[in-house]
Design a protein around this motif. Structure first.
Motif, PDB file in Angstrom:
ATOM      1  N   ASP A  18      11.428   3.314   5.753  1.00  0.00           N
ATOM      2  CA  ASP A  18      11.116   1.877   5.786  1.00  0.00           C
ATOM      3  C   ASP A  18      12.368   1.142   6.268  1.00  0.00           C
ATOM      4  O   ASP A  18      13.484   1.569   5.970  1.00  0.00           O
ATOM      5  CB  ASP A  18      10.741   1.401   4.363  1.00  0.00           C
ATOM      6  CG  ASP A  18       9.894   0.137   4.351  1.00  0.00           C
ATOM      7  OD1 ASP A  18       8.748   0.182   3.859  1.00  0.00           O
ATOM      8  OD2 ASP A  18      10.389  -0.913   4.826  1.00  0.00           O
ATOM      9  N   CYS A  74       0.840  -1.219   0.000  1.00  0.00           N
ATOM     10  CA  CYS A  74       0.000   0.000   0.000  1.00  0.00           C
ATOM     11  C   CYS A  74       0.865   1.257   0.000  1.00  0.00           C
ATOM     12  O   CYS A  74       0.482   2.293  -0.573  1.00  0.00           O
ATOM     13  CB  CYS A  74      -0.889   0.051   1.244  1.00  0.00           C
ATOM     14  SG  CYS A  74      -2.070  -1.295   1.384  1.00  0.00           S
ATOM     15  N   TYR A 130      -2.118 -10.280  14.840  1.00  0.00           N
ATOM     16  CA  TYR A 130      -1.970  -9.054  14.027  1.00  0.00           C
ATOM     17  C   TYR A 130      -3.129  -8.083  14.284  1.00  0.00           C
ATOM     18  O   TYR A 130      -2.919  -6.888  14.553  1.00  0.00           O
ATOM     19  CB  TYR A 130      -1.898  -9.407  12.530  1.00  0.00           C
ATOM     20  CG  TYR A 130      -2.377  -8.268  11.668  1.00  0.00           C
ATOM     21  CD1 TYR A 130      -1.625  -7.109  11.546  1.00  0.00           C
ATOM     22  CD2 TYR A 130      -3.618  -8.319  11.027  1.00  0.00           C
ATOM     23  CE1 TYR A 130      -2.084  -6.033  10.800  1.00  0.00           C
ATOM     24  CE2 TYR A 130      -4.087  -7.263  10.276  1.00  0.00           C
ATOM     25  CZ  TYR A 130      -3.313  -6.114  10.174  1.00  0.00           C
ATOM     26  OH  TYR A 130      -3.782  -5.048   9.450  1.00  0.00           O
TER      27      TYR A 130
HETATM   28  P1  NAD Z   1       3.431  -4.472   3.544  1.00  0.00           P
HETATM   29  O1  NAD Z   1       3.966  -5.522   4.462  1.00  0.00           O
HETATM   30  O2  NAD Z   1       3.496  -4.687   2.091  1.00  0.00           O
HETATM   31  O3  NAD Z   1       4.153  -3.075   3.870  1.00  0.00           O
HETATM   32  C1  NAD Z   1       4.517  -2.669   5.164  1.00  0.00           C
HETATM   33  C2  NAD Z   1       5.853  -1.931   5.058  1.00  0.00           C
HETATM   34  O4  NAD Z   1       6.238  -1.496   6.363  1.00  0.00           O
HETATM   35  C3  NAD Z   1       6.973  -2.835   4.542  1.00  0.00           C
HETATM   36  O5  NAD Z   1       7.657  -2.206   3.480  1.00  0.00           O
HETATM   37  C4  NAD Z   1       7.872  -3.052   5.758  1.00  0.00           C
HETATM   38  O6  NAD Z   1       9.230  -3.221   5.403  1.00  0.00           O
HETATM   39  C5  NAD Z   1       7.611  -1.787   6.573  1.00  0.00           C
HETATM   40  N1  NAD Z   1       7.808  -1.948   8.024  1.00  0.00           N
HETATM   41  C6  NAD Z   1       7.263  -2.896   8.844  1.00  0.00           C
HETATM   42  N2  NAD Z   1       7.703  -2.717  10.097  1.00  0.00           N
HETATM   43  C7  NAD Z   1       8.531  -1.634  10.082  1.00  0.00           C
HETATM   44  C8  NAD Z   1       9.302  -0.970  11.070  1.00  0.00           C
HETATM   45  N3  NAD Z   1       9.348  -1.401  12.347  1.00  0.00           N
HETATM   46  N4  NAD Z   1      10.027   0.112  10.710  1.00  0.00           N
HETATM   47  C9  NAD Z   1      10.028   0.554   9.428  1.00  0.00           C
HETATM   48  N5  NAD Z   1       9.332  -0.050   8.441  1.00  0.00           N
HETATM   49  C10 NAD Z   1       8.592  -1.146   8.769  1.00  0.00           C
HETATM   50  O7  NAD Z   1       1.938  -4.206   4.031  1.00  0.00           O
HETATM   51  P2  NAD Z   1       0.750  -3.446   3.256  1.00  0.00           P
HETATM   52  O8  NAD Z   1      -0.126  -4.465   2.662  1.00  0.00           O
HETATM   53  O9  NAD Z   1       1.300  -2.358   2.433  1.00  0.00           O
HETATM   54  O10 NAD Z   1      -0.024  -2.825   4.490  1.00  0.00           O
HETATM   55  C11 NAD Z   1       0.320  -1.517   4.957  1.00  0.00           C
HETATM   56  C12 NAD Z   1      -0.567  -1.155   6.143  1.00  0.00           C
HETATM   57  O11 NAD Z   1      -1.931  -1.201   5.735  1.00  0.00           O
HETATM   58  C13 NAD Z   1      -0.412  -2.141   7.297  1.00  0.00           C
HETATM   59  O12 NAD Z   1      -0.355  -1.429   8.520  1.00  0.00           O
HETATM   60  C14 NAD Z   1      -1.673  -2.971   7.235  1.00  0.00           C
HETATM   61  O13 NAD Z   1      -2.056  -3.383   8.510  1.00  0.00           O
HETATM   62  C15 NAD Z   1      -2.678  -2.023   6.605  1.00  0.00           C
HETATM   63  N6  NAD Z   1      -3.711  -2.757   5.842  1.00  0.00           N
HETATM   64  C16 NAD Z   1      -3.354  -3.526   4.759  1.00  0.00           C
HETATM   65  C17 NAD Z   1      -4.350  -4.217   4.062  1.00  0.00           C
HETATM   66  C18 NAD Z   1      -4.040  -5.119   2.886  1.00  0.00           C
HETATM   67  O14 NAD Z   1      -4.964  -5.802   2.399  1.00  0.00           O
HETATM   68  N7  NAD Z   1      -2.811  -5.154   2.406  1.00  0.00           N
HETATM   69  C19 NAD Z   1      -5.697  -4.091   4.474  1.00  0.00           C
HETATM   70  C20 NAD Z   1      -6.010  -3.313   5.572  1.00  0.00           C
HETATM   71  C21 NAD Z   1      -4.998  -2.627   6.251  1.00  0.00           C
END
Ligand code: NAD
Ligand code: USQ
Length: 397
Positions: free
Chosen positions: A31, A12, A189
């Motif tokens: 990141d 996202c 989670y």
């Molecule tokens: P993703 O895992 O693809 O991206 C998360 C990013 O955060 C990654 O690039 C990771 O390296 C980085 N990250 C994680 N922990 C970190 C830390 N401690 N310090 C720095 N960077 C860190 O996930 P996504 O699908 O892009 O989801 C992003 C957000 O949206 C999340 O919080 C998730 O809960 C929320 N979300 C996602 C969805 C979905 O369907 N993908 C749906 C609802 C909510």
């Protein structure tokens, strides 16, 4: 606006960073690249060939003429550096995607449960304290989840946007109170996202932070107009049993002729949103922050609800691939209804991308195009909610 996108290398975060940059905002990504490290741990790769972040940023500069900054930093463990970054950049807003976001991965082992809580709770709390320590003027938009409400409620009362008005009986008659909707997390989670909500309520009330919490449904789709500009900007597409989400998994499975992996009866109803709408919603949320001292604003970031078996039947009808009903590795309601209010984004101008418009394009442009990159041994979900629960042995390769 100067915007810091935490987790901007993820599914996202990357298209959001490009969308905001394309719309004239000054964007920096922060990141720790932990998502790429988890791919190595799980021995799986995105269906789409995701380039190194440095290359992504160089290509974006070539195609758009715009720079996006990058800071490699772990939000959960590098507090002092985080304060320095906020002091140096003075962002108008921070968008917080940086958490471990897969429910199955969070249930995989004792280690992954502890990692998910340590990473997510510490990341969010470090951010909140750092925002206070640097003056408290930066607005925060956080990606939360529909799963904070839970899916086990009986009846079909619509889920409000964050808050519920309840009647509290007293000897002098009923009192009305507005409370956060009760939390009912279905995985470790999701539990971390319910803890995030309490931290937001506290820091908004105590320190006047301006916080928007987006309760997002399951994101489907891959590309946005910006990520489609060059193949080297392509967004990630997780298909494996831990990180792949249901609809994208079905599309990938159909592309390689794998039976569609419905958990149980497929009676689970969930909320969905296309990635193109995710990035628009974030921009809308950034433009409409709450006042200092106000309680966090909650938007339900969803556009449609669907039952899992209906999605499987839709994909099966489109492609001819059979549906398999597998033992459910999760502890979740077998069947549930779901009615969700999403009036706020619609009122602020969101025009949703529906399944009927986007599905075929996704099937042919992404799933079919990259299907030779699939490792079939990574498809079935092996992470179970409790020891001893069955996995679909006959589909394991
Ligand atoms: P993703 O895992 O693809 O991206 C998360 C990013 O955060 C990654 O690039 C990771 O390296 C980085 N990250 C994680 N922990 C970190 C830390 N401690 N310090 C720095 N960077 C860190 O996930 P996504 O699908 O892009 O989801 C992003 C957000 O949206 C999340 O919080 C998730 O809960 C929320 N979300 C996602 C969805 C979905 O369907 N993908 C749906 C609802 C909510
Ligand atoms: N499911 C199947 N077959 C599959 C995969 C999933 O039947 O092959 C079922 C699951 O059992 C569940 C439903 O589909 O009932 C949704 O599962 P999912 O993996 O698509 O979504 P989920 O685990 O809920 O998590 C995803 C994101 C998470 C986000 C959440 C939004 O990974 O970051 O918070 O969607 S929500 O579901 O609204 O809470």
């Amino acid at each position: 606006m100067r915007v810091l996108v935490l987790g901007g290398d993820g599914f996202c975060g990357w298209p959001t960073a490009l969308h905001l940059s394309d719309h004239g905002h000054d964007v920096t990504i922060l990141d720790n690249l932990s998502r790429r490290a988890i791919d190595l741990e799980l021995e799986v790769e995105s269906l789409t060939p995701v380039r190194a972040l440095g290359e992504r940023l160089r290509v974006w500069r070539q195609v758009s003429g715009r720079d996006i900054g990058f800071v490699r930093l772990d939000l959960a463990t590098e507090y002092d550096r985080l304060v320095s970054v906020l002091t140096r950049l003075r962002p108008d807003a921070v968008v917080h995607f940086a958490e471990q976001r897969a429910a199955p991965y969070s249930m995989r082992s004792t280690g992954s449960k502890r990692y998910t809580v340590d990473n997510n709770v510490r990341a969010t709390h470090n951010l909140l304290t750092a925002l206070v320590a640097t003056g408290g003027e930066t607005a925060l938009v956080h990606l939360g989840t529909m799963g904070v409400y839970g899916y086990g409620w009986s009846g079909s009362a619509p889920i409000p946007e964050g808050y519920l008005t309840v009647k509290v009986p007293t000897p002098d008659g009923d009192l009305e109170r507005e409370i956060l909707h009760p939390a009912n997390p279905g995985s470790v989670y999701h539990l971390t996202k319910t803890l995030d909500q309490l931290m937001f309520a506290f820091y908004a009330h105590n320190d006047g932070l301006r916080i928007t919490d987006l309760h997002q449904g399951i994101v489907w789709g891959t590309q946005t107009p910006q990520t489609a500009r060059d193949e080297r900007l392509v967004n990630r597409f997780d298909y494996d049993g831990d990180f792949g989400t249901v609809l994208n998994r079905f599309l990938m499975q159909a592309a390689i002729g794998h039976p569609l992996t419905v958990h149980g009866t497929g009676g689970q109803t969930r909320a969905f949103i296309h990635i193109r709408d995710t990035v628009r919603c974030i921009e809308i949320a950034l433009s409409n922050p709450p006042e200092p001292g106000a309680k966090p604003t909650v938007f339900n970031q969803i556009t449609e609800t669907h039952r899992v078996r209906d999605l499987a039947e839709l994909v099966s009808a489109m492609t001819g691939v059979e549906v398999a009903n597998l033992p459910n590795p999760r502890q979740e309601a077998v069947e549930n209804d779901l009615v969700v209010r999403n009036d706020r984004f619609l009122a602020l101008g969101l025009k949703p991308t529906t399944l009927s418009e986007g599905l075929l394009e996704e099937c042919t442009d992404i799933a079919a195009r990259y299907c030779d990159r699939v490792d079939p041994s990574k498809i079935v979900c092996r992470s179970v909610w409790r020891e001893g629960m069955a996995v679909a042995e006959d589909l394991l390769t």
